[in-house]
Design a protein around this motif. Sequence first.
Motif, PDB file in Angstrom:
ATOM      1  N   THR A  13       0.810  -1.212   0.000  1.00  0.00           N
ATOM      2  CA  THR A  13       0.000   0.000   0.000  1.00  0.00           C
ATOM      3  C   THR A  13       0.846   1.265   0.000  1.00  0.00           C
ATOM      4  N   GLY A  14       1.861   1.289   0.866  1.00  0.00           N
ATOM      5  CA  GLY A  14       2.706   2.472   0.928  1.00  0.00           C
ATOM      6  C   GLY A  14       3.377   2.751  -0.394  1.00  0.00           C
ATOM      7  N   GLN A  15       3.858   1.699  -1.039  1.00  0.00           N
ATOM      8  CA  GLN A  15       4.500   1.837  -2.339  1.00  0.00           C
ATOM      9  C   GLN A  15       3.514   2.385  -3.367  1.00  0.00           C
ATOM     10  N   ALA A  16       2.274   1.907  -3.336  1.00  0.00           N
ATOM     11  CA  ALA A  16       1.271   2.371  -4.295  1.00  0.00           C
ATOM     12  C   ALA A  16       0.954   3.849  -4.106  1.00  0.00           C
ATOM     13  N   ILE A  17       0.893   4.295  -2.849  1.00  0.00           N
ATOM     14  CA  ILE A  17       0.611   5.712  -2.592  1.00  0.00           C
ATOM     15  C   ILE A  17       1.763   6.586  -3.083  1.00  0.00           C
ATOM     16  N   LEU A  18       2.992   6.156  -2.811  1.00  0.00           N
ATOM     17  CA  LEU A  18       4.151   6.927  -3.242  1.00  0.00           C
ATOM     18  C   LEU A  18       4.263   6.988  -4.760  1.00  0.00           C
ATOM     19  N   ALA A  19       3.680   6.006  -5.449  1.00  0.00           N
ATOM     20  CA  ALA A  19       3.735   5.989  -6.905  1.00  0.00           C
ATOM     21  C   ALA A  19       2.670   6.868  -7.552  1.00  0.00           C
ATOM     22  N   GLN A  20       1.814   7.503  -6.759  1.00  0.00           N
ATOM     23  CA  GLN A  20       0.796   8.387  -7.327  1.00  0.00           C
ATOM     24  C   GLN A  20       1.454   9.586  -8.001  1.00  0.00           C
ATOM     25  N   PRO A  21       0.857  10.076  -9.082  1.00  0.00           N
ATOM     26  CA  PRO A  21       1.474  11.210  -9.783  1.00  0.00           C
ATOM     27  C   PRO A  21       1.488  12.472  -8.944  1.00  0.00           C
ATOM     28  N   ARG A  22       2.388  13.363  -9.305  1.00  0.00           N
ATOM     29  CA  ARG A  22       2.551  14.605  -8.563  1.00  0.00           C
ATOM     30  C   ARG A  22       1.232  15.370  -8.511  1.00  0.00           C
ATOM     31  N   GLY A  23       0.838  15.792  -7.304  1.00  0.00           N
ATOM     32  CA  GLY A  23      -0.365  16.580  -7.129  1.00  0.00           C
ATOM     33  C   GLY A  23      -1.641  15.774  -6.989  1.00  0.00           C
ATOM     34  N   ALA A  24      -1.546  14.430  -7.027  1.00  0.00           N
ATOM     35  CA  ALA A  24      -2.770  13.616  -6.986  1.00  0.00           C
ATOM     36  C   ALA A  24      -3.217  13.297  -5.574  1.00  0.00           C
ATOM     37  N   VAL A  25      -2.324  13.356  -4.592  1.00  0.00           N
ATOM     38  CA  VAL A  25      -2.706  13.020  -3.214  1.00  0.00           C
ATOM     39  C   VAL A  25      -3.136  14.266  -2.455  1.00  0.00           C
ATOM     40  N   ARG A  26      -2.307  15.269  -2.401  1.00  0.00           N
ATOM     41  CA  ARG A  26      -2.644  16.553  -1.781  1.00  0.00           C
ATOM     42  C   ARG A  26      -3.257  16.401  -0.395  1.00  0.00           C
ATOM     43  N   SER A  27      -2.678  15.546   0.387  1.00  0.00           N
ATOM     44  CA  SER A  27      -3.051  15.347   1.796  1.00  0.00           C
ATOM     45  C   SER A  27      -4.369  14.618   2.000  1.00  0.00           C
ATOM     46  N   ARG A  28      -5.053  14.229   0.938  1.00  0.00           N
ATOM     47  CA  ARG A  28      -6.355  13.575   1.100  1.00  0.00           C
ATOM     48  C   ARG A  28      -6.389  12.306   0.251  1.00  0.00           C
ATOM     49  N   ILE A  29      -6.646  11.175   0.891  1.00  0.00           N
ATOM     50  CA  ILE A  29      -6.720   9.931   0.134  1.00  0.00           C
ATOM     51  C   ILE A  29      -7.573   8.923   0.893  1.00  0.00           C
ATOM     52  N   ARG A  30      -8.366   8.173   0.135  1.00  0.00           N
ATOM     53  CA  ARG A  30      -9.075   7.009   0.687  1.00  0.00           C
ATOM     54  C   ARG A  30      -8.755   5.821  -0.201  1.00  0.00           C
ATOM     55  N   LEU A  31      -8.743   4.638   0.380  1.00  0.00           N
ATOM     56  CA  LEU A  31      -8.512   3.444  -0.411  1.00  0.00           C
ATOM     57  C   LEU A  31      -9.164   2.246   0.255  1.00  0.00           C
ATOM     58  N   THR A  32      -9.598   1.307  -0.564  1.00  0.00           N
ATOM     59  CA  THR A  32     -10.312   0.150  -0.039  1.00  0.00           C
ATOM     60  C   THR A  32      -9.340  -0.900   0.486  1.00  0.00           C
ATOM     61  N   GLU A  33      -9.789  -1.590   1.530  1.00  0.00           N
ATOM     62  CA  GLU A  33      -9.102  -2.770   2.065  1.00  0.00           C
ATOM     63  C   GLU A  33     -10.110  -3.904   2.035  1.00  0.00           C
ATOM     64  N   GLN A  34      -9.761  -5.009   1.345  1.00  0.00           N
ATOM     65  CA  GLN A  34     -10.764  -6.018   1.049  1.00  0.00           C
ATOM     66  C   GLN A  34     -10.354  -7.404   1.519  1.00  0.00           C
ATOM     67  N   GLY A  35     -11.381  -8.163   1.886  1.00  0.00           N
ATOM     68  CA  GLY A  35     -11.260  -9.590   2.085  1.00  0.00           C
ATOM     69  C   GLY A  35     -10.135 -10.023   2.996  1.00  0.00           C
ATOM     70  N   GLU A  36      -9.321 -10.966   2.486  1.00  0.00           N
ATOM     71  CA  GLU A  36      -8.257 -11.516   3.320  1.00  0.00           C
ATOM     72  C   GLU A  36      -7.209 -10.470   3.671  1.00  0.00           C
ATOM     73  N   MET A  37      -7.157  -9.367   2.901  1.00  0.00           N
ATOM     74  CA  MET A  37      -6.182  -8.324   3.205  1.00  0.00           C
ATOM     75  C   MET A  37      -6.526  -7.607   4.515  1.00  0.00           C
ATOM     76  N   ILE A  38      -7.799  -7.559   4.874  1.00  0.00           N
ATOM     77  CA  ILE A  38      -8.177  -6.956   6.155  1.00  0.00           C
ATOM     78  C   ILE A  38      -7.553  -7.760   7.288  1.00  0.00           C
ATOM     79  N   THR A  39      -7.654  -9.077   7.203  1.00  0.00           N
ATOM     80  CA  THR A  39      -7.076  -9.926   8.243  1.00  0.00           C
ATOM     81  C   THR A  39      -5.559  -9.849   8.225  1.00  0.00           C
ATOM     82  N   ARG A  40      -4.956  -9.870   7.038  1.00  0.00           N
ATOM     83  CA  ARG A  40      -3.496  -9.866   6.946  1.00  0.00           C
ATOM     84  C   ARG A  40      -2.895  -8.556   7.418  1.00  0.00           C
ATOM     85  N   ARG A  41      -3.531  -7.432   7.058  1.00  0.00           N
ATOM     86  CA  ARG A  41      -2.945  -6.129   7.377  1.00  0.00           C
ATOM     87  C   ARG A  41      -3.363  -5.599   8.748  1.00  0.00           C
TER      88      ARG A  41
END
Length: 894
Positions: free
Chosen positions: A606-634
């Motif tokens: 997840t951290g890697q994916a956020i850092l790979a966002q293009p310049r100006g796309a995050v701007r301090s605000r972001i939401r992202l889904t966490e699904q299925g087995e990833m909820i248990t794993r993370r």
Amino acid sequence: MRPDPARDRSDNVRANLRLLEGLLAEVIDDLDGEAAAGLLEEARRAGEGDRLADLFQGLTLDQAVFLARGLAVQAQLANIAEDVAGLRAPVEIGQAADEARIATLSAAVDALTYNGLDRDEIDRLMRDLQVSPVLTAHPTEVRRRSVVERQFEIARLLGLRRHALPPDLDQRLRDDLFRELALLWRTRLTRPERITVADEIRNTLAIVSNAMLPALAELYESWGRQFPSGPDFGKVLQLGSWLGGDRDGHPGVEAEALREALTLQARLIFGFYLTEVRRLREDLSLAAELTPVSDALLALAEASGDDNPHRRDEPYRRALVGVEQRLTVTMDRLGGTRFGGQAEAYAGPDAFIADLEVVAASLLAHGGRRVVGSRLASLIAVAKGCGFHLLSIDLRQNADVHERVLAELFGHAAPGLDYRDLDEATKVTVLLGELANDRPLRSPFVAYTPETLKELAIFDAAAQALSAYGPRALASYIISKSDSVSDILEPYVLFKQAGIAFGGMKPTSRLPVTPLFETIGDLERAPGIIAAWLAMPQARSLLGDPARQEVMLGYSDSNKDGGFFTSRRAATQAAQALAQVCEDAGVALRLFHGRGGSVGRGGGPTGQAILAQPRGAVRSRIRLTEQGEMITRRFGDAPTARRNLEELVAAALVASGKGRAAGEGDDDRFAPQMDALAAGAFAAYRGLVYEDAAFEAFFWSATPIAEIADLKIGSRPPSRGASRRIADLRAIPWVFSWSQARFMLPAWYGFASGVRAAGLSAATLREMGQGSDFFATVLSNMELALAQSDMDLAGQYADLFPDPTARARIFDAVRREWEAACELTLAVRGATRLLQLQPEVADAVALGRVRVDPLNRLQIELLARRRRGEDDARLRLGLHQTVSGIAAALRSTG
């Protein structure tokens, strides 16, 4: 000799596994007899290849079911062995320096400082920071909750053995482990019936209660100490959910599901608040004669009505008695409990927070920050972040449903108007006309269809939730399949029917609308649609002050629509263009990333994916889904949840500073090359998946899709309708099926063809990987998927397809593309084998392969029997257990 952390970790994994498998053998020998234990050992000794295939072909159905179960449990134990070994310090597990640098919020601040940002700019970014992981109602967790709980306990016990213990304690732990393994062995691995929405809510809230909420409280307290003059961290990191609100293609999500989700969440968070307030009451025994208190604190104590003589000169305790009483009455009102009480209920969480801040302010003024203590500071932060609702719920529905409901409402309110037959421009005109007045379309005297009644009931329940729990109880209303401005306007008109939106020259809404763009074409059109929407005067009043627009980007369906690379490229381009559109319009943008757990659905670190966002796309605000087995794993245990939540916030802060430092440029310097690559990859992917007439039949024969569709892993059906068309299949079973058959096709197919079509050399690709965060992340994720795939095993699955000509054509194309993708990856990496530069990841994949290959071969044998017409309940059970085991060994479903 310098220590090798990765090798030490691998040795620890193997030691853990020897212990667990040895104990499992004892369990099976004790419970099922020596012959049963011997069969599992025979499968282990057979190793792989023809010897294993010969063994499996000669199995009776009962033996096959037993072996499927045994191999699946061994795969789960291998995960536990690896997880426990990996709970050491990051440096011990070979974590890369770049990853370690952004693992914490303080490290993120240091990274921004190093990149040239001054402290004022960093402080402003932190004040604006709003990060929200959203737990979705897309369950891909194959394991039952009962199985997960046994695994957690086994992991806990195994972790206690990391240190040398006296012989008697060591034997006690072995006995406890034996018992837990025996319980696991006698617990069903799969569900006999499909779970309900209520089951999903309760299962997920168990993780929130046991791990995520404690982790959140710890983080708030820790950040408060590290940044005493920082922002309200309860607003920086907030949890979201789709549980009880996502009804897109889900007949089970109705108004009652939304009410139940909010009620259960309220009970959970009020239980937390009451526990913490009682502990504070016990702690704060300060006597008035020994320490001064504020007037506000005295007033709070007097208002409590507490006349206990033992607390007469203990104003803090008296004040907290009153807080506790008011919380109890409020919980009674919101959470459906029946404790009763005479105190006045809190009107909302702000009133509760105000009382806590009175206590904190008095302690601060008459003792200092250290007297306030971590418990009270953390409680205030949690209350600011979680309110009385705990998780902010999103509502979601398909745009086609909105159109049908509005067509019926218009048909009764304005006879002769067929809304569905209108062109886009006329639809927009009609919808704006409705928003210009306060008149509702609905009538109590009309007999509407069940679908319309169900939708109107949802809107009524949403209005009640906003009034009862506060404006943050519902985060957003998401429109699936958005492809026009009218799709954005339609929910606002429906809101008006329930008092969520109000018409007039400047219409307003209590709930924001989030369009979700899912296909490649929708992602490409998204910036134009949002630009047209924001140009409307009505948009400004509906978006509030200051104006904010959230847009959701779909990774799963865009991947299924256009392939791995094209999907990622389209989402990134849409994010960049949307950021510019909103900046030009003077509107704050928040992007919501609809990521799945696997690489084929937008997954990866997840951290890697956020850092790979293009310049100006995050701007301090972001939401992202966490699904299925990833909820248990993370987030399955508090330490892991804390680590992942903090990494998420740290990455968002660093990404928000991207491009702000002096001289820092755009990392997307290779746009023409990536556009050409994406176009070529799209053509290759579509040519195979959608244009080869035999591919759909190949997919249904060569993967266990039919068996997965029969698995009770979630409450929603695997397809939208009864169709077998790939276009109608949900993304989760699509990716899940290819993973099971070891193709991993959605995570790499088309990339090599795209490179050829674009005429890119390995040297150019290497330069792209060094100069673009986006491309480096895509390449890293693809390399892992390629390493987990196995074309020899995939070929055996392909042999299940009865058309030899089509089979040869399709599988040859797949194998050639896989080989080319592997060659390109190695050339770019300068390596001789996949994952050579990530030895700890390579070791984990190798360990998983030892567990997954026998399960694949057993699954192939059972699928072959079923394809020949056998239809025995034991056969289906054995297949379902192999599905569970392969998912465990690969640590991935959909």
